[in-house]
Design a protein around this motif. Structure first.
Motif, PDB file in Angstrom:
ATOM      1  N   ASN A 167      -8.723  -0.594 -10.954  1.00  0.00           N
ATOM      2  CA  ASN A 167      -8.958  -1.805 -10.171  1.00  0.00           C
ATOM      3  C   ASN A 167      -7.980  -2.865 -10.637  1.00  0.00           C
ATOM      4  O   ASN A 167      -7.768  -3.047 -11.837  1.00  0.00           O
ATOM      5  CB  ASN A 167     -10.398  -2.269 -10.322  1.00  0.00           C
ATOM      6  CG  ASN A 167     -11.357  -1.374  -9.549  1.00  0.00           C
ATOM      7  OD1 ASN A 167     -11.600  -1.579  -8.372  1.00  0.00           O
ATOM      8  ND2 ASN A 167     -11.887  -0.352 -10.210  1.00  0.00           N
ATOM      9  N   TYR A 219       0.818   4.333  -5.352  1.00  0.00           N
ATOM     10  CA  TYR A 219      -0.364   4.413  -4.488  1.00  0.00           C
ATOM     11  C   TYR A 219      -0.258   5.522  -3.435  1.00  0.00           C
ATOM     12  O   TYR A 219      -0.889   5.428  -2.380  1.00  0.00           O
ATOM     13  CB  TYR A 219      -0.564   3.073  -3.771  1.00  0.00           C
ATOM     14  CG  TYR A 219      -1.048   1.931  -4.619  1.00  0.00           C
ATOM     15  CD1 TYR A 219      -1.377   2.079  -5.966  1.00  0.00           C
ATOM     16  CD2 TYR A 219      -1.192   0.651  -4.060  1.00  0.00           C
ATOM     17  CE1 TYR A 219      -1.825   1.014  -6.723  1.00  0.00           C
ATOM     18  CE2 TYR A 219      -1.653  -0.420  -4.809  1.00  0.00           C
ATOM     19  CZ  TYR A 219      -1.976  -0.239  -6.147  1.00  0.00           C
ATOM     20  OH  TYR A 219      -2.425  -1.297  -6.885  1.00  0.00           O
ATOM     21  N   GLY A 243      -9.908  -2.189  -5.267  1.00  0.00           N
ATOM     22  CA  GLY A 243      -9.524  -0.840  -5.646  1.00  0.00           C
ATOM     23  C   GLY A 243      -8.020  -0.677  -5.569  1.00  0.00           C
ATOM     24  O   GLY A 243      -7.383  -1.070  -4.583  1.00  0.00           O
ATOM     25  N   CYS A 268       0.827  -1.206   0.000  1.00  0.00           N
ATOM     26  CA  CYS A 268       0.000   0.000   0.000  1.00  0.00           C
ATOM     27  C   CYS A 268       0.862   1.258   0.000  1.00  0.00           C
ATOM     28  O   CYS A 268       2.084   1.197  -0.029  1.00  0.00           O
ATOM     29  CB  CYS A 268      -0.927  -0.008   1.210  1.00  0.00           C
ATOM     30  SG  CYS A 268      -0.069  -0.259   2.788  1.00  0.00           S
ATOM     31  N   CYS A 292      -5.801   5.561  -7.577  1.00  0.00           N
ATOM     32  CA  CYS A 292      -6.907   6.520  -7.656  1.00  0.00           C
ATOM     33  C   CYS A 292      -6.337   7.927  -7.742  1.00  0.00           C
ATOM     34  O   CYS A 292      -5.242   8.198  -7.251  1.00  0.00           O
ATOM     35  CB  CYS A 292      -7.834   6.404  -6.454  1.00  0.00           C
ATOM     36  SG  CYS A 292      -7.040   6.649  -4.845  1.00  0.00           S
ATOM     37  N   VAL A 344     -10.573   5.756 -10.647  1.00  0.00           N
ATOM     38  CA  VAL A 344     -10.127   4.639  -9.819  1.00  0.00           C
ATOM     39  C   VAL A 344      -9.772   3.467 -10.715  1.00  0.00           C
ATOM     40  O   VAL A 344     -10.592   3.026 -11.528  1.00  0.00           O
ATOM     41  CB  VAL A 344     -11.213   4.201  -8.815  1.00  0.00           C
ATOM     42  CG1 VAL A 344     -10.696   3.073  -7.933  1.00  0.00           C
ATOM     43  CG2 VAL A 344     -11.663   5.379  -7.956  1.00  0.00           C
ATOM     44  N   ARG A 365     -13.679  -2.693  -0.326  1.00  0.00           N
ATOM     45  CA  ARG A 365     -14.388  -1.444  -0.572  1.00  0.00           C
ATOM     46  C   ARG A 365     -13.423  -0.271  -0.512  1.00  0.00           C
ATOM     47  O   ARG A 365     -12.372  -0.340   0.135  1.00  0.00           O
ATOM     48  CB  ARG A 365     -15.519  -1.229   0.427  1.00  0.00           C
ATOM     49  CG  ARG A 365     -15.072  -1.109   1.872  1.00  0.00           C
ATOM     50  CD  ARG A 365     -16.169  -0.548   2.771  1.00  0.00           C
ATOM     51  NE  ARG A 365     -16.409   0.855   2.533  1.00  0.00           N
ATOM     52  CZ  ARG A 365     -17.134   1.643   3.345  1.00  0.00           C
ATOM     53  NH1 ARG A 365     -17.703   1.131   4.414  1.00  0.00           N
ATOM     54  NH2 ARG A 365     -17.306   2.910   3.074  1.00  0.00           N
ATOM     55  N   ASN A 366     -13.796   0.784  -1.207  1.00  0.00           N
ATOM     56  CA  ASN A 366     -13.069   2.051  -1.143  1.00  0.00           C
ATOM     57  C   ASN A 366     -13.803   2.984  -0.189  1.00  0.00           C
ATOM     58  O   ASN A 366     -15.007   2.826   0.058  1.00  0.00           O
ATOM     59  CB  ASN A 366     -12.989   2.683  -2.531  1.00  0.00           C
ATOM     60  CG  ASN A 366     -12.361   1.767  -3.564  1.00  0.00           C
ATOM     61  OD1 ASN A 366     -11.433   1.025  -3.248  1.00  0.00           O
ATOM     62  ND2 ASN A 366     -12.867   1.806  -4.789  1.00  0.00           N
ATOM     63  N   THR A 367     -13.079   3.996   0.326  1.00  0.00           N
ATOM     64  CA  THR A 367     -13.681   4.886   1.312  1.00  0.00           C
ATOM     65  C   THR A 367     -13.332   6.334   1.009  1.00  0.00           C
ATOM     66  O   THR A 367     -12.163   6.668   0.788  1.00  0.00           O
ATOM     67  CB  THR A 367     -13.197   4.542   2.736  1.00  0.00           C
ATOM     68  OG1 THR A 367     -13.407   3.151   2.992  1.00  0.00           O
ATOM     69  CG2 THR A 367     -13.954   5.357   3.771  1.00  0.00           C
ATOM     70  N   THR A 403     -18.632   7.946   1.990  1.00  0.00           N
ATOM     71  CA  THR A 403     -18.650   7.133   0.774  1.00  0.00           C
ATOM     72  C   THR A 403     -20.062   6.928   0.242  1.00  0.00           C
ATOM     73  O   THR A 403     -20.327   7.140  -0.949  1.00  0.00           O
ATOM     74  CB  THR A 403     -18.008   5.758   1.055  1.00  0.00           C
ATOM     75  OG1 THR A 403     -16.810   5.927   1.809  1.00  0.00           O
ATOM     76  CG2 THR A 403     -17.704   5.037  -0.248  1.00  0.00           C
ATOM     77  N   THR A 434      -8.412   3.480  -1.341  1.00  0.00           N
ATOM     78  CA  THR A 434      -8.877   2.271  -2.014  1.00  0.00           C
ATOM     79  C   THR A 434      -8.408   1.041  -1.265  1.00  0.00           C
ATOM     80  O   THR A 434      -7.519   1.102  -0.405  1.00  0.00           O
ATOM     81  CB  THR A 434      -8.369   2.199  -3.458  1.00  0.00           C
ATOM     82  OG1 THR A 434      -6.940   2.066  -3.443  1.00  0.00           O
ATOM     83  CG2 THR A 434      -8.753   3.442  -4.247  1.00  0.00           C
TER      84      THR A 434
END
Length: 573
Positions: free
Chosen positions: A205, A525, A185, A75, A188, A203, A156-158, A172, A152
């Motif tokens: 994926n 990222y 995700g 990440c 972004c 975004v 789920r993304n937030t 969201t 992401t």
């Protein structure tokens, strides 16, 4: 054999070449190193993370093995000023473990105390969360003067709305960004693609991953590397699909993926997303680094639609027409010609790549000619085109780390933890890899992923924040010596979006010119300090040409060096 960029299309009909292993690697030998220049390098980096208070590890899968691809990717992180006090705060993302996350696992927000240390304010800010986070983009999506977060991840993304009082709210669902289906995700980026003054959101994926159906290491040819059983993928796993959301100007977004033409692009394993004006027409484009599939460049048609032109413009494949494992992206003006070049990181046994922009959005692979091809040992991730020594020539920085902890015992030449790399800019398009010159924090070995560039102590040089898997982050303080000058530019939009995402500043200094843009995501990222940093070398003043996101232009002359200059867009409130 070397092919022109328009000869790449024919190679896409040769899938048999591309299925030997799960991740693309050209298996190329490094080029010969030129004689060392012997020039001094004034930047020295010291890792001060622990004494600064950045102590929480980024949990991401087991330490000694990786059964699934979800445990390997890692990440990003960010420099941001969430409380508007003029000092960069720090956000470090985190993942989890299939067996269960250790206590305290969470993304972490650290507030800058302005004395070289940080306070962990994660819980106070409302950001405690366990999950498989991927990337972060920072922007003021509602133009209220406070930077918001989009994070992401797998599942789920937030969207976190900044409340302006040190806390964030999960917005969201109310913003229309909650996916009905589980997705992975990846990259972004916020950007104002229609120039209406509100930032939209792209975004990428990565792929479709179902833990219940996931195969174990060694299951087939996509689950081995150099004869060693490893986690499966990305090849052999279903592609993800990318999304574009238009900001409606009232705190909500509309999915315009199909209407914009984004859905027409060939599928692939999307990773880092950078939105910037690559063809110098005043409208932001979208570049997506893709893992083991052709990378994508979406050209803005100025009418709400995009055309994917990566192959035609030369930024999808290597010069010899091969797919590469694109992870991280640095954007900057290496040749000092006023256009944005692309630096993309790749897998071991392959070169990272440098694409030089001709000023019209066509690119030439200059990896070998520049000297970048001397290094093929490591897996590259976060990257930047940044002036580390303030000499006026932006350098290349990247972090590295393998994805297969199991391989090292059988193949010692492919260690899991590896060093950071610096290629100093010698001018004239030539780069030189520095081995020991920048200090032990560069040679220190970690399994790193995201990194962000910024000036956390406001002393006029570029520091580096780095994510290390299953370790606390690194914070590399730049202890710069010498007499080179610098200038930082902070832009505030009034007619354009508040954070001036997409604004272009061209800085003229000492007979040179350099273009930079305010970006919402780059590196891997991650998100950099939004203040644009220019090393000026011996020049003590500069001239700035600013092109705001809505297209308006502004010129500032006789700007003195050694300052953080704040510029508000004329004509607004």
């Amino acid at each position: 054999m070397t092919l022109g960029r328009r000869g790449f299309l024919g190679l896409l009909s040769m899938p048999a070449l591309l299925r030997a292993q799960g991740i693309a690697s050209r298996k190329v030998a490094p080029t010969s190193r030129a004689k060392a220049s012997g020039l001094p390098f004034d930047a020295t980096f010291v890792d001060i993370a622990r004494q600064a208070g950045l102590v929480h590890p980024t949990i991401y899968g087991p330490e000694d093995h990786k059964d699934y691809i979800i445990e390997t990717v890692g990440c990003g992180c960010a420099f941001l000023d969430y409380d508007n006090d003029g000092w960069m705060d720090v956000l470090v993302l985190s993942g989890s473990r299939v067996s269960g996350a250790p206590a305290g696992t969470s993304n972490r927000l650290y507030r800058n105390r302005r004395d070289g240390t940080f306070e962990d304010v994660t819980e106070k800010a409302g950001l405690l969360r366990t999950g498989w986070a991927s990337s972060v983009a920072v922007a003021d999506y509602n133009n209220d003067g406070y930077d918001d977060l989009f994070i992401t991840g797998w599942g789920r993304n937030t969207l976190y709305r900044n409340n302006g009082n040190g806390t964030f709210t999960d917005a969201t669902r109310e913003a229309g960004l909650l996916d009905a289906e589980e997705r992975w995700g990846a990259g972004c980026s916020f950007f104002d693609y229609n120039r209406d003054g509100y930032v939209d959101l792209f975004v990428s994926n990565y792929l479709q991953f179902d833990l219940k159906k996931a195969r174990k290491p060694g299951a087939d040819s996509n689950c081995t590397w150099k004869g060693v059983p490893v986690n499966c993928g990305p090849r052999g796993l279903p592609f993800g699909h990318h999304s574009l959301y238009r900001n409606n100007g009232n705190g909500t977004f509309t999915d315009v993926t199909q209407a914009s033409g984004i859905s027409k692009a060939a599928p692939g394993y999307g990773m880092t997303v950078v939105t910037a004006d690559f063809d110098n027409d005043g409208w932001p484009d979208i570049y997506v680094a893709c893992d083991s599939t052709p990378s994508l460049l979406f050209r803005n048609n100025h009418d709400g639609t995009f055309e994917e032109v990566g192959l035609l413009t030369g930024v999808s494949l290597s010069e010899d027409g091969m797919e590469q494992a694109g992870m991280g992206v640095g954007v900057g003006d290496i040749l000092l010609n006023g256009s944005l070049d692309i630096f993309k990181t790749h897998f071991a046994d392959d070169t990272n790549i440098l694409y030089i922009n001709d000023g019209k959005g066509n690119f030439e692979d200059r990896t070998v000619q520049s000297g970048l091809g001397v290094e093929t040992r490591f897996v590259g991730w976060g990257a930047g085109i940044v002036d580390l020594d303030n000499d006026g020539n932006p350098d290349l920085f990247l972090v590295t780390g393998n994805v297969y902890p199991e391989v090292e015992a059988k193949l010692p030449s492919y260690p899991f933890k590896t060093p950071r790399l610096i290629f100093r800019n010698l001018g004239g398009g030539k780069l030189e890899e520095l081995i020991d010159e920048a200090g032990p924090a560069i040679t220190s070995r970690h399994a790193s992923r995201g990194c962000a560039f910024g000036d956390f102590d406001n002393d006029g040089d570029i520091d580096v924040l780095i994510v290390n898997l299953n370790e606390p982050p690194s914070l590399l303080r730049n202890d710069l010596k010498g007499t080179h000058h610098w200038l930082k530019v902070k832009l505030i939009g009034t007619v354009s979006n508040r954070g001036a995402i997409g604004a272009r500043v061209t800085c003229f200094y000492g007979g040179k010119r350099q273009a930079q843009e305010v970006l919402s995501q780059s590196s891997f990222y991650s998100c950099n300090d939004p203040r644009l940093h220019f090393g000026l070398g011996s020049a003590m003043e500069a001239e700035l040409h600013i092109r705001w996101p809505n297209g308006a232009e502004q010129k500032l002359s006789n700007v003195k060096s050694g300052q953080i200059l704040t510029v508000r867009e004329p004509g607004g409130k």
